[in-house]
Design a protein around this motif. Structure first.
Motif, PDB file in Angstrom:
ATOM      1  N   PRO A  11       0.820  -1.214   0.000  1.00 15.58           N
ATOM      2  CA  PRO A  11       0.000   0.000   0.000  1.00 15.58           C
ATOM      3  C   PRO A  11       0.855   1.267   0.000  1.00 15.58           C
ATOM      4  CG  PRO A  11      -0.700  -1.524   1.740  1.00 15.58           C
ATOM      5  CD  PRO A  11       0.603  -2.025   1.212  1.00 15.58           C
ATOM      6  N   SER A  12       0.179   2.370  -0.124  1.00 11.26           N
ATOM      7  CA  SER A  12       0.807   3.676  -0.201  1.00 11.26           C
ATOM      8  C   SER A  12       1.550   4.045   1.096  1.00 11.26           C
ATOM      9  CB  SER A  12      -0.338   4.647  -0.446  1.00 11.26           C
ATOM     10  OG  SER A  12       0.117   5.864  -0.713  1.00 11.26           O
ATOM     11  N   GLY A  13       2.750   4.558   0.954  1.00 11.45           N
ATOM     12  CA  GLY A  13       3.490   5.056   2.115  1.00 11.45           C
ATOM     13  C   GLY A  13       4.156   3.982   2.954  1.00 11.45           C
ATOM     14  N   THR A  14       4.241   2.772   2.449  1.00  7.65           N
ATOM     15  CA  THR A  14       4.879   1.698   3.225  1.00  7.65           C
ATOM     16  C   THR A  14       6.408   1.716   3.062  1.00  7.65           C
ATOM     17  OG1 THR A  14       4.377   0.208   1.389  1.00  7.65           O
ATOM     18  CG2 THR A  14       2.920   0.120   3.294  1.00  7.65           C
ATOM     19  N   GLY A  15       6.889   2.533   2.113  1.00  7.10           N
ATOM     20  CA  GLY A  15       8.337   2.658   1.930  1.00  7.10           C
ATOM     21  C   GLY A  15       8.849   1.962   0.677  1.00  7.10           C
ATOM     22  N   LYS A  16       7.948   1.670  -0.255  1.00  5.25           N
ATOM     23  CA  LYS A  16       8.360   0.935  -1.470  1.00  5.25           C
ATOM     24  C   LYS A  16       9.435   1.688  -2.259  1.00  5.25           C
ATOM     25  CE  LYS A  16       4.257   0.898  -3.214  1.00  5.25           C
ATOM     26  NZ  LYS A  16       3.600   1.659  -2.139  1.00  5.25           N
ATOM     27  N   GLU A 129       8.840  -1.675  -8.369  1.00  2.00           N
ATOM     28  CA  GLU A 129       7.911  -1.468  -7.248  1.00  2.00           C
ATOM     29  C   GLU A 129       6.545  -0.986  -7.729  1.00  2.00           C
ATOM     30  OE1 GLU A 129       7.078   1.900  -5.637  1.00  2.00           O
ATOM     31  OE2 GLU A 129       8.816   3.113  -6.200  1.00  2.00           O
ATOM     32  N   ARG A 131       2.002  -2.092  -7.208  1.00  2.00           N
ATOM     33  CA  ARG A 131       0.874  -2.681  -6.487  1.00  2.00           C
ATOM     34  C   ARG A 131       0.563  -4.099  -6.968  1.00  2.00           C
ATOM     35  NH1 ARG A 131       1.631   1.942  -5.206  1.00  2.00           N
ATOM     36  NH2 ARG A 131       0.283   3.342  -4.024  1.00  2.00           N
ATOM     37  N   ARG A 157       4.609   9.395   8.382  1.00  2.00           N
ATOM     38  CA  ARG A 157       5.736   9.521   7.435  1.00  2.00           C
ATOM     39  C   ARG A 157       5.398  10.531   6.348  1.00  2.00           C
ATOM     40  NH1 ARG A 157       6.681   3.035   6.436  1.00  2.00           N
ATOM     41  NH2 ARG A 157       7.311   2.532   8.566  1.00  2.00           N
ATOM     42  N   ARG A 158       4.223  10.403   5.773  1.00  2.00           N
ATOM     43  CA  ARG A 158       3.810  11.304   4.691  1.00  2.00           C
ATOM     44  C   ARG A 158       3.662  12.740   5.182  1.00  2.00           C
ATOM     45  NH1 ARG A 158       5.260   9.734   0.461  1.00  2.00           N
ATOM     46  NH2 ARG A 158       4.333   8.033  -0.690  1.00  2.00           N
ATOM     47  N   GLU A 161       6.799  14.448   5.350  1.00  2.00           N
ATOM     48  CA  GLU A 161       7.275  14.780   4.002  1.00  2.00           C
ATOM     49  C   GLU A 161       6.610  16.082   3.511  1.00  2.00           C
ATOM     50  OE1 GLU A 161       6.085  11.869   1.117  1.00  2.00           O
ATOM     51  OE2 GLU A 161       8.112  11.077   1.060  1.00  2.00           O
ATOM     52  N   ARG A 177      -7.275   5.822  -0.878  1.00  2.00           N
ATOM     53  CA  ARG A 177      -6.576   5.409  -2.108  1.00  2.00           C
ATOM     54  C   ARG A 177      -6.293   3.908  -2.072  1.00  2.00           C
ATOM     55  NH1 ARG A 177      -1.189   6.661  -4.414  1.00  2.00           N
ATOM     56  NH2 ARG A 177      -0.640   7.909  -2.592  1.00  2.00           N
ATOM     57  N   THR A 200       6.733  -2.855   8.180  1.00  2.00           N
ATOM     58  CA  THR A 200       7.766  -1.834   8.429  1.00  2.00           C
ATOM     59  C   THR A 200       7.377  -0.858   9.546  1.00  2.00           C
ATOM     60  OG1 THR A 200       6.943  -0.155   6.863  1.00  2.00           O
ATOM     61  CG2 THR A 200       8.297  -1.939   5.949  1.00  2.00           C
ATOM     62  N   THR A 204      13.133   1.096  11.102  1.00  2.00           N
ATOM     63  CA  THR A 204      13.650   2.291  10.427  1.00  2.00           C
ATOM     64  C   THR A 204      13.818   1.936   8.948  1.00  2.00           C
ATOM     65  OG1 THR A 204      15.955   1.657  10.674  1.00  2.00           O
ATOM     66  CG2 THR A 204      14.974   2.939  12.484  1.00  2.00           C
ATOM     67  N   LEU A 205      13.948   2.980   8.131  1.00  2.00           N
ATOM     68  CA  LEU A 205      14.145   2.732   6.700  1.00  2.00           C
ATOM     69  C   LEU A 205      15.414   1.900   6.472  1.00  2.00           C
ATOM     70  CD1 LEU A 205      13.413   3.134   3.754  1.00  2.00           C
ATOM     71  CD2 LEU A 205      14.414   5.417   3.863  1.00  2.00           C
ATOM     72  N   VAL A 208      14.728  -1.727   7.019  1.00  2.00           N
ATOM     73  CA  VAL A 208      13.951  -2.341   5.937  1.00  2.00           C
ATOM     74  C   VAL A 208      14.871  -2.632   4.743  1.00  2.00           C
ATOM     75  CG1 VAL A 208      11.962  -2.097   4.390  1.00  2.00           C
ATOM     76  CG2 VAL A 208      11.868  -1.094   6.680  1.00  2.00           C
TER      77      VAL A 208
HETATM   78  N1  LIG Z   1      10.670   2.414   7.683  1.00  2.00           N
HETATM   79  C1  LIG Z   1      10.504   3.717   7.587  1.00  2.00           C
HETATM   80  N2  LIG Z   1      10.580   4.503   8.673  1.00  2.00           N
HETATM   81  C2  LIG Z   1      10.383   5.839   8.601  1.00  2.00           C
HETATM   82  N3  LIG Z   1      10.100   6.501   7.471  1.00  2.00           N
HETATM   83  C3  LIG Z   1      10.017   5.777   6.354  1.00  2.00           C
HETATM   84  C4  LIG Z   1      10.202   4.359   6.330  1.00  2.00           C
HETATM   85  N4  LIG Z   1      10.038   3.917   5.068  1.00  2.00           N
HETATM   86  C5  LIG Z   1       9.761   5.001   4.334  1.00  2.00           C
HETATM   87  N5  LIG Z   1       9.766   6.124   5.088  1.00  2.00           N
HETATM   88  C6  LIG Z   1       9.442   7.482   4.654  1.00  2.00           C
HETATM   89  O1  LIG Z   1       8.050   7.462   4.364  1.00  2.00           O
HETATM   90  C7  LIG Z   1       7.773   8.264   3.235  1.00  2.00           C
HETATM   91  C8  LIG Z   1       7.044   7.415   2.198  1.00  2.00           C
HETATM   92  O2  LIG Z   1       7.959   6.455   1.695  1.00  2.00           O
HETATM   93  P1  LIG Z   1       7.925   5.982   0.171  1.00  2.00           P
HETATM   94  O3  LIG Z   1       7.646   7.126  -0.747  1.00  2.00           O
HETATM   95  O4  LIG Z   1       9.150   5.193  -0.052  1.00  2.00           O
HETATM   96  O5  LIG Z   1       6.633   5.035   0.232  1.00  2.00           O
HETATM   97  P2  LIG Z   1       5.849   4.341  -0.956  1.00  2.00           P
HETATM   98  O6  LIG Z   1       5.364   3.034  -0.440  1.00  2.00           O
HETATM   99  O7  LIG Z   1       6.688   4.315  -2.177  1.00  2.00           O
HETATM  100  O8  LIG Z   1       4.628   5.334  -1.155  1.00  2.00           O
HETATM  101  P3  LIG Z   1       3.677   5.528  -2.448  1.00  2.00           P
HETATM  102  O9  LIG Z   1       3.141   4.212  -2.796  1.00  2.00           O
HETATM  103  O10 LIG Z   1       2.616   6.448  -1.956  1.00  2.00           O
HETATM  104  O11 LIG Z   1       4.529   6.135  -3.527  1.00  2.00           O
HETATM  105  C9  LIG Z   1       9.096   8.827   2.774  1.00  2.00           C
HETATM  106  O12 LIG Z   1       9.259  10.128   3.335  1.00  2.00           O
HETATM  107  C10 LIG Z   1      10.130   7.887   3.364  1.00  2.00           C
HETATM  108  O13 LIG Z   1      11.367   8.500   3.621  1.00  2.00           O
END
Ligand SMILES: Nc1ncnc2c1ncn2[C@@H]1O[C@H](COP(=O)(O)OP(=O)(O)OP(=O)(O)O)[C@@H](O)[C@H]1O
Ligand SMILES: Nc1ccn([C@H]2C[C@H](O)[C@@H](COP(=O)(O)O)O2)c(=O)n1
Length: 233
Positions: A11-16, A129, A131, A157-158, A161, A177, A200, A204-205, A208
């Protein structure tokens, strides 16, 4: 294993994106952000006055824009008809319409073919990366990862940002979404049966990234061992 294909969904914002870029850079692989491609076609629809909720109009126009993705993880690029789209695809307007456009089967068919041809062309391997990468685009990927995190962690996290953003509103937008992306008929957001799930929320990033790098290396050595044994027979 000479080349490795890694699918990272969730999903969105998971850090993909952050994870995929870093893993690709560390391992010398190419990187493809498929969400950016759906955002790019959405931006083109908006720029050309096509209503994102008019599925027939979106389907009719889907083949018109030329979308080109650069796959260097240290400098990913995306252009539409030769124009740099990396800024415009991140606007709130595009984010609010991308689920509708990406649900149109004709859009998915075209973008899926584009993604497969980019993956085929990545001689040294690639991290892709999105869905539906593990379920639909690259079902034979060498390694499939499904990232998750609580809606609260993702919203925090978002919001960090988008400085000053309201965490509750961000959480609602993310959940809405995800619901749209998970419930569409054609290749919805879903975990492949053979994907490794990584929660996650409490990581921490860097943790992961390390976890995924280790999974890729383990998969590589397991495959190399199998290939060696097969060669010795
Ligand atoms: N494990 C984590 N801990 C803290 N912050 C994180 C972690 N993983 C990602 N972030 C932060 O969270 C935000 C979203 O990460 P990212 O854009 O990689 O997610 P995404 O899954 O690709 O989102 P989307 O699908 O919406 O594009 C970024 O600011 C990123 O630095
Ligand atoms: N493989 C994919 C990748 C993305 N999408 C759609 C659904 C998302 O809401 C949107 C934007 O993705 P993001 O940039 O937030 O990763 O694109 C999809 O349907 N399939």
């Amino acid at each position: 294993m000479e080349s490795v294909i890694v699918a990272i969904d969730g999903p969105s914002g998971t850090g993909k994106s952050s994870t995929s870029k870093a893993v690709a850079a560390k391992l010398g692989l190419s990187y493809l952000d498929t969400g950016a491609q759906y955002r790019a076609i959405t931006w083109w629809m908006i720029s050309n006055g096509i209503d994102a909720n008019d599925a027939d109009a979106v389907a009719d126009a889907a083949g018109k824009p030329v979308i080109v993705s650069g796959t260097d993880p240290s400098r990913p690029t995306i252009t539409v008809d030769g124009v740099d789209a990396s800024g415009p695809i991140r606007t709130e307007e595009v984010t609010s319409r991308v689920s509708a456009v990406s649900a149109v089967p004709e859009v998915r068919a075209l973008i899926t073919e584009l993604q497969r041809s980019i993956a085929r062309g990545a001689a040294g391997g690639i991290v892709v990366e999105g869905r539906d990468i593990g379920t639909t685009v690259l079902p034979d990927a060498d390694l499939k990862i499904f990232l998750t995190a609580s809606p609260e962690a993702r919203a925090a996290r978002r919001s960090g940002e988008l400085k000053g953003a309201d965490v509750r509103a961000t959480r609602e937008a993310l959940v809405k979404r995800d619901a749209a992306d998970s419930s569409r008929k054609t290749s919805p957001l879903a975990k492949a049966g053979d994907a490794v799930e990584v929660d996650t929320t409490e990581l921490t990033l860097d943790q992961v990234i390390e976890c995924v790098v280790t999974l890729v290396e383990e998969r590589r050595s397991a495959t190399e061992g199998t290939e060696k044994r097969a060669g010795a027979k």
